[in-house]
Design an enzyme around this catalytic site. Structure first.
Site, PDB file in Angstrom:
ATOM      1  N   ALA A  61      42.089  32.706  38.276  1.00  0.00           N
ATOM      2  CA  ALA A  61      41.102  32.730  39.262  1.00  0.00           C
ATOM      3  C   ALA A  61      39.938  33.715  38.877  1.00  0.00           C
ATOM      4  O   ALA A  61      40.279  34.497  37.930  1.00  0.00           O
ATOM      5  CB  ALA A  61      41.742  33.344  40.594  1.00  0.00           C
ATOM      6  N   GLY A 100      46.320  31.569  38.081  1.00  0.00           N
ATOM      7  CA  GLY A 100      45.886  30.532  38.848  1.00  0.00           C
ATOM      8  C   GLY A 100      45.689  29.449  37.836  1.00  0.00           C
ATOM      9  O   GLY A 100      46.020  28.167  38.137  1.00  0.00           O
ATOM     10  N   GLU A 103      49.235  28.368  37.212  1.00  0.00           N
ATOM     11  CA  GLU A 103      49.638  27.705  38.549  1.00  0.00           C
ATOM     12  C   GLU A 103      49.303  26.227  38.705  1.00  0.00           C
ATOM     13  O   GLU A 103      50.059  25.399  39.211  1.00  0.00           O
ATOM     14  CB  GLU A 103      49.479  28.545  39.754  1.00  0.00           C
ATOM     15  CG  GLU A 103      50.051  29.947  39.770  1.00  0.00           C
ATOM     16  CD  GLU A 103      49.659  31.021  40.651  1.00  0.00           C
ATOM     17  OE1 GLU A 103      48.390  31.323  40.578  1.00  0.00           O
ATOM     18  OE2 GLU A 103      50.521  31.376  41.634  1.00  0.00           O
ATOM     19  N   GLU A 123      49.037  38.321  36.931  1.00  0.00           N
ATOM     20  CA  GLU A 123      48.219  38.817  38.253  1.00  0.00           C
ATOM     21  C   GLU A 123      48.894  40.168  38.549  1.00  0.00           C
ATOM     22  O   GLU A 123      48.289  40.998  38.856  1.00  0.00           O
ATOM     23  CB  GLU A 123      48.856  37.829  39.654  1.00  0.00           C
ATOM     24  CG  GLU A 123      47.907  36.784  39.484  1.00  0.00           C
ATOM     25  CD  GLU A 123      48.694  35.333  38.878  1.00  0.00           C
ATOM     26  OE1 GLU A 123      49.436  35.790  37.704  1.00  0.00           O
ATOM     27  OE2 GLU A 123      48.274  34.226  39.101  1.00  0.00           O
TER      28      GLU A 123
HETATM   29  C1  LIG Z   1      43.308  34.372  45.115  1.00  0.00           C
HETATM   30  C2  LIG Z   1      44.012  35.260  43.972  1.00  0.00           C
HETATM   31  C3  LIG Z   1      44.561  34.518  42.873  1.00  0.00           C
HETATM   32  C4  LIG Z   1      44.891  35.062  41.703  1.00  0.00           C
HETATM   33  C5  LIG Z   1      45.384  34.438  40.655  1.00  0.00           C
HETATM   34  C6  LIG Z   1      44.828  34.606  39.564  1.00  0.00           C
HETATM   35  O1  LIG Z   1      44.482  33.912  38.676  1.00  0.00           O
HETATM   36  S1  LIG Z   1      44.282  36.333  39.074  1.00  0.00           S
HETATM   37  C7  LIG Z   1      43.630  36.096  37.299  1.00  0.00           C
HETATM   38  C8  LIG Z   1      44.666  36.188  36.178  1.00  0.00           C
HETATM   39  N1  LIG Z   1      44.126  35.600  35.081  1.00  0.00           N
HETATM   40  C9  LIG Z   1      44.060  36.821  34.239  1.00  0.00           C
HETATM   41  O2  LIG Z   1      44.463  37.894  34.456  1.00  0.00           O
HETATM   42  C10 LIG Z   1      43.113  36.323  32.838  1.00  0.00           C
HETATM   43  C11 LIG Z   1      42.200  37.383  32.389  1.00  0.00           C
HETATM   44  N2  LIG Z   1      41.772  37.162  31.345  1.00  0.00           N
HETATM   45  C12 LIG Z   1      42.321  37.414  29.960  1.00  0.00           C
HETATM   46  O3  LIG Z   1      43.286  37.734  30.097  1.00  0.00           O
HETATM   47  C13 LIG Z   1      41.294  37.251  29.044  1.00  0.00           C
HETATM   48  O4  LIG Z   1      40.217  37.082  29.410  1.00  0.00           O
HETATM   49  C14 LIG Z   1      41.433  35.801  27.921  1.00  0.00           C
HETATM   50  C15 LIG Z   1      41.442  34.718  29.234  1.00  0.00           C
HETATM   51  C16 LIG Z   1      43.080  35.781  27.509  1.00  0.00           C
HETATM   52  C17 LIG Z   1      40.566  35.585  27.139  1.00  0.00           C
HETATM   53  O5  LIG Z   1      40.572  36.770  26.239  1.00  0.00           O
HETATM   54  P1  LIG Z   1      39.176  37.077  25.411  1.00  0.00           P
HETATM   55  O6  LIG Z   1      39.804  38.231  24.450  1.00  0.00           O
HETATM   56  O7  LIG Z   1      38.924  35.790  24.484  1.00  0.00           O
HETATM   57  O8  LIG Z   1      37.932  37.473  26.086  1.00  0.00           O
HETATM   58  P2  LIG Z   1      37.535  38.366  27.111  1.00  0.00           P
HETATM   59  O9  LIG Z   1      38.791  39.163  27.716  1.00  0.00           O
HETATM   60  O10 LIG Z   1      36.665  39.382  26.519  1.00  0.00           O
HETATM   61  O11 LIG Z   1      36.957  37.743  28.393  1.00  0.00           O
HETATM   62  C18 LIG Z   1      35.754  36.957  28.300  1.00  0.00           C
HETATM   63  C19 LIG Z   1      34.838  37.311  29.277  1.00  0.00           C
HETATM   64  O12 LIG Z   1      35.518  36.453  30.324  1.00  0.00           O
HETATM   65  C20 LIG Z   1      35.484  37.306  31.345  1.00  0.00           C
HETATM   66  N3  LIG Z   1      36.984  36.755  32.125  1.00  0.00           N
HETATM   67  C21 LIG Z   1      38.038  36.710  31.609  1.00  0.00           C
HETATM   68  N4  LIG Z   1      38.855  36.282  32.509  1.00  0.00           N
HETATM   69  C22 LIG Z   1      38.441  36.317  33.551  1.00  0.00           C
HETATM   70  C23 LIG Z   1      38.701  35.895  34.904  1.00  0.00           C
HETATM   71  N5  LIG Z   1      40.018  35.345  35.433  1.00  0.00           N
HETATM   72  N6  LIG Z   1      37.830  35.797  36.202  1.00  0.00           N
HETATM   73  C24 LIG Z   1      36.405  36.456  35.650  1.00  0.00           C
HETATM   74  N7  LIG Z   1      36.082  36.667  34.286  1.00  0.00           N
HETATM   75  C25 LIG Z   1      36.919  36.492  33.463  1.00  0.00           C
HETATM   76  C26 LIG Z   1      35.844  38.828  31.072  1.00  0.00           C
HETATM   77  O13 LIG Z   1      35.587  39.923  31.791  1.00  0.00           O
HETATM   78  C27 LIG Z   1      34.754  38.653  29.747  1.00  0.00           C
HETATM   79  O14 LIG Z   1      33.523  38.687  30.655  1.00  0.00           O
HETATM   80  P3  LIG Z   1      32.424  39.807  29.817  1.00  0.00           P
HETATM   81  O15 LIG Z   1      31.114  39.960  30.922  1.00  0.00           O
HETATM   82  O16 LIG Z   1      32.033  39.267  28.264  1.00  0.00           O
HETATM   83  O17 LIG Z   1      33.254  41.040  29.505  1.00  0.00           O
END
Ligand SMILES: CC/C=C/CC(=O)SCCNC(=O)CCNC(=O)[C@H](O)C(C)(C)COP(=O)(O)OP(=O)(O)OC[C@H]1O[C@@H](n2cnc3c(N)ncnc32)[C@H](O)[C@@H]1OP(=O)(O)O
Length: 719
Positions: A61, A100, A103, A123
């Site tokens: 998400a 998500g 999922e 999450e």
């Molecule tokens: C309705 C509620 C439902 C909830 C269910 C969910 O899905 S909650 C979200 C669960 N997902 C996560 O927790 C994943 C989070 N992301 C990561 O673990 C990592 O970003 C990655 C996908 C493994 C990629 O890692 P990497 O090291 O390659 O990059 P960064 O971590 O530096 O991320 C790059 C930029 O992307 C932004 N970002 C990452 N994930 C998300 C996200 N899910 N939503 C929004 N933005 C995300 C991150 O903030 C970085 O942005 P910058 O502006 O460059 O800081």
């Protein structure tokens, strides 16, 4: 957004498009709903593949949407529609399938992953649970114990482990999309009933109650007050004990509580703050995006005590060639053995070969002549460090970065011992240096942006959360620790016990209270610093009252314990007692209690009842107040830097976001009011006097944390 195309004649290909991680924003969810509908209604399409652009399936998400009113199609019905489809839907997983994203893949009928992909339901680390059916589908697919493990820890698994667990059906080393398309063709027209995970019965372990009780106990202990891990267990229990529809209701209900909780806000703040600190800036305007780091291939570590050994291991594990220097033969031999052991154990855990041959050991400091960067890690003594820096300045080739691993000493003073102070920065590692995630990169007024950029990048390569901070006694972390510890000592004088103070802090979420931590790190460390500062006897001028130093209230309790040889765990006695020197199990010590009573009697202090709230307010608000002073002084660029230092280096509970975030949650007005109250009661304690930035923030209406920088900027421009 999601792109739609038809490939190989009969496969509808849906590509998620939302860089950088294809997060499921409202637009992406709408795109999926639309393209799935299109694929299912196209008679030429016999099967469907869902993939993500740029080599990443989906990062889950869109976390940025959580704070706002969520619009667009919700995830649950979207995933149900995919699962209910009458054409096979295959997820082609490259890069990551998280939250998500996973999922969504679990709603597909088949999952094919690239061998380098990582999958998980993280999450819980954001204060949430997998509420798009994750808590109900995963246990049905891989069993309750494995699902509990993944959901309560949020850990990411490799494609190989996902295959072994049964999360994915196939792993490929080649193009995942090609493999998925081929696979989709092969299953077109086949019955799908057996592929809809929500229809599976959940395997019910025979010892269900014992299993859940055990996991709940474990989770409660490690969660230290975090609510999401507990909710995750409750949701999986619903999967194991109730039909799918009711389980989904329970999942939704639990998520509703978590979603609006302060803990979720704190954890999501940490997610972004952790990334924000890499975008560092210095008061002179130098920044991460305009300063180019220099590559470091070969590094040297000077001094192989505990810190030097850990730093050597961390550098070697990063793939650098390391020259490890220790002038004492015996120390060198011991260090070599210890470093090899650490590398071997680490390699075994990670299933790789130990990086033993990346390190060469030497007793001669001349061996560092041709390295790119040196990290000096000798004993914390300015005289000794100065001598080493003078030697390094004459030995190293021009351009070599010289870094000092110090926890408090003046980096600028060390830089002045060299011909090129612009190449000098502090790299404050935390023990054990190969394990702890935090690195404070300390710049002096003369450090070049390139030196800072290089140290920051090296820290990142080492897997650290690197935070750039200015040079002042104690930098950020230890500077804030001083008022925190001082308050804890004063509380003992006023009637508290180490047990009472520690319990309050541990219930707040710290892994260890201040006194247990002090016993672990050694009381002599602070004693040495206080002696150096002229606070502890015999440095203090004679004739002054025992509880006043340098014109302010002072507690000599720590010094008195050290004078008795009570240095903490290593001597078997400190604020607590231990079975034997080196033992870790702290037990209450009657001697300490009668010592405190005697001390109070000697100084005419009357013990009073102190409650948890006072412990927390005095210890934490004094620490927070110093955090505001650090922002005011420009030592940290923003509150996120301070918070990440405390979360990653000092055990601040992540679900409380860090001290500055916590101050915002409590309310800046309340923090100010309580500091004023305590300062009135203790006017001889300057740390309790609210600082001007706090006043100013409250006066400007207590803006949210992301707006503090504007107020700080204004304050600086007026100075
Ligand atoms: C309705 C509620 C439902 C909830 C269910 C969910 O899905 S909650 C979200 C669960 N997902 C996560 O927790 C994943 C989070 N992301 C990561 O673990 C990592 O970003 C990655 C996908 C493994 C990629 O890692 P990497 O090291 O390659 O990059 P960064 O971590 O530096 O991320 C790059 C930029 O992307 C932004 N970002 C990452 N994930 C998300 C996200 N899910 N939503 C929004 N933005 C995300 C991150 O903030 C970085 O942005 P910058 O502006 O460059 O800081």
């Amino acid at each position: 957004m999601a792109k739609y195309s038809r490939v190989s004649g009969s496969v509808g290909l849906i590509t998620l498009q939302n860089p950088p991680v294809n997060a499921l924003s409202a637009a992406v969810r709408q795109g999926i709903v639309d393209t799935v509908e299109r694929a299912l209604s196209d008679p030429k399409v016999k099967s469907v593949v869902i993939c993500g652009q740029n080599g990443i399936f989906c990062g889950g998400a869109d976390i940025k949407e959580f704070g706002s009113n969520m619009s667009g199609p919700p995830l649950v019905p979207m995933i149900h529609a995919i699962e209910a489809a009458n054409k096979p839907v295959v997820a082609a997983i490259e890069g990551s399938a998280l939250g998500g994203g996973l999922e969504l893949a679990l709603g597909c009928h088949y999952r094919i992953a690239h061998s380098k992909a990582r999958l998980g339901l993280p999450e819980v680390t954001l204060g949430l649970l997998p509420a798009a059916g994750g808590t109900q589908r995963l246990p049905r697919l891989i069993g309750v114990p494995a699902a509990l493990d993944l959901i309560t820890t949020g850990r990411h698994v490799t494609a190989a482990e996902a295959l072994q667990l049964g999360v994915v059906d196939q792993v490929t080393d080649h193009s995942t999309v090609d493999a998925a398309v081929k696979f989709a063709q092969s299953v077109a027209g086949k019955p799908l009933d057996a592929r809809r995970i929500s229809t599976y019965p959940c395997p019910r372990p025979s010892d269900l109650d014992a299993l859940f009780e055990g996991v709940m106990e474990k989770v409660r202990q490690s969660a230290r007050g975090a609510i999401a891990p507990v909710a995750c267990v409750q949701a999986v229990r619903a999967a194991a004990t109730q039909p799918y529809t009711q389980g989904m209701e329970r999942e939704k209900e639990l998520m509703a509580t978590l979603f609006t909780s302060g803990q979720a806000r704190a954890l999501q703040y940490c997610f972004f703050a952790q990334r924000a600190v890499s975008r560092w800036s210095m008061p002179n305007g130098a920044r991460w995006d305009t300063s180019k780091p220099r590559p470091v291939h070969k590094a040297a570590v000077i001094g192989l005590g505990t810190m030097g050994r850990g730093i050597t291991v961390a550098l070697a594990q990063t793939g650098l060639s390391v020259i490890a220097v220790e002038t004492q033969e015996k120390q060198l031999m011991e260090a070599k053995q210890a470093v090899s052991g650490m590398l071997e154990r680490g390699a075994k855990r990670r299933g790789v070969a130990p990086a033993l041959d990346r390190i060469s050991y030497s007793r001669d400091i001349q061996a560092v002549a041709d390295v790119d960067l040196v990290i000096e890690a000798v004993f914390e003594d300015m005289g000794l460090k100065k001598k080493v820096f003078q030697q390094l300045a004459s030995i190293c080739r021009p351009g070599t970065f010289l870094c000092t691993n110090t926890s408090a000493l003046d980096v600028d003073h060390l830089a002045s011992q060299t011909h090129n102070p612009e190449l000098v920065v502090g790299m404050h590692f935390f023990a054990p240096a190969h394990v702890m995630k935090l690195l404070e990169v300390v710049y002096g007024p003369r450090s070049s942006p390139q030196a800072v950029a290089t140290a920051m990048q090296l820290g990142k390569k080492m897997g650290k959360i690197s935070v750039a901070v200015g040079n002042c006694p104690g930098f950020v972390g230890n500077r804030m620790l001083k008022p925190y510890m001082e308050q804890a000592f004063f509380l003992l004088e006023e009637g508290a016990t180490p047990e009472l103070v520690d319990r309050a802090l541990e219930e707040f979420g710290f892994p260890m209270g201040v006194f247990r931590m002090s016993d672990l790190s050694g009381l002599d460390v602070g004693w040495r610093v206080r002696k150096g500062d002229g606070l502890s006897e015999p440095g203090a001028p004679s004739g002054q009252p025992a509880r006043i130093r340098q014109g302010r209230r002072y507690s000599p309790l720590g010094d008195l314990l050290c004078e008795q040889g009570r240095f903490g765990q290593k001597t078997g006695r400190g604020w607590y007692q231990y079975n034997k020197p080196g033992s870790r199990v702290a037990r209450s010590d009657p001697w300490l209690h009668s010592f405190l009573e005697g001390y109070r009697a000697r100084h005419g202090l009357v013990a009073r009842r102190i409650d948890n709230q006072e412990v927390l307010e005095r210890c934490l608000y004094a620490l927070i107040n110093e955090g505001f002073r650090i922002l005011e002084d420009g030592i940290a660029a923003g509150p996120e830097d301070i918070d990440m230092i405390y979360v990653f280096g000092y055990g601040w509970p992540r679900h409380r976001g860090g001290p500055m975030f916590y101050a915002g949650m409590v309310g800046l007005g309340k923090v100010l009011e309580r500091l004023e109250h305590y300062h009135q009661a203790h006017p001889d304690v300057p740390y309790l006097k609210p600082c001007s930035l706090l006043w100013r923030l409250v006066a400007s209406g207590s803006p949210p944390l992301h707006k503090w920088r504007e107020v700080i900027k204004k304050l600086h421009s007026q100075l």
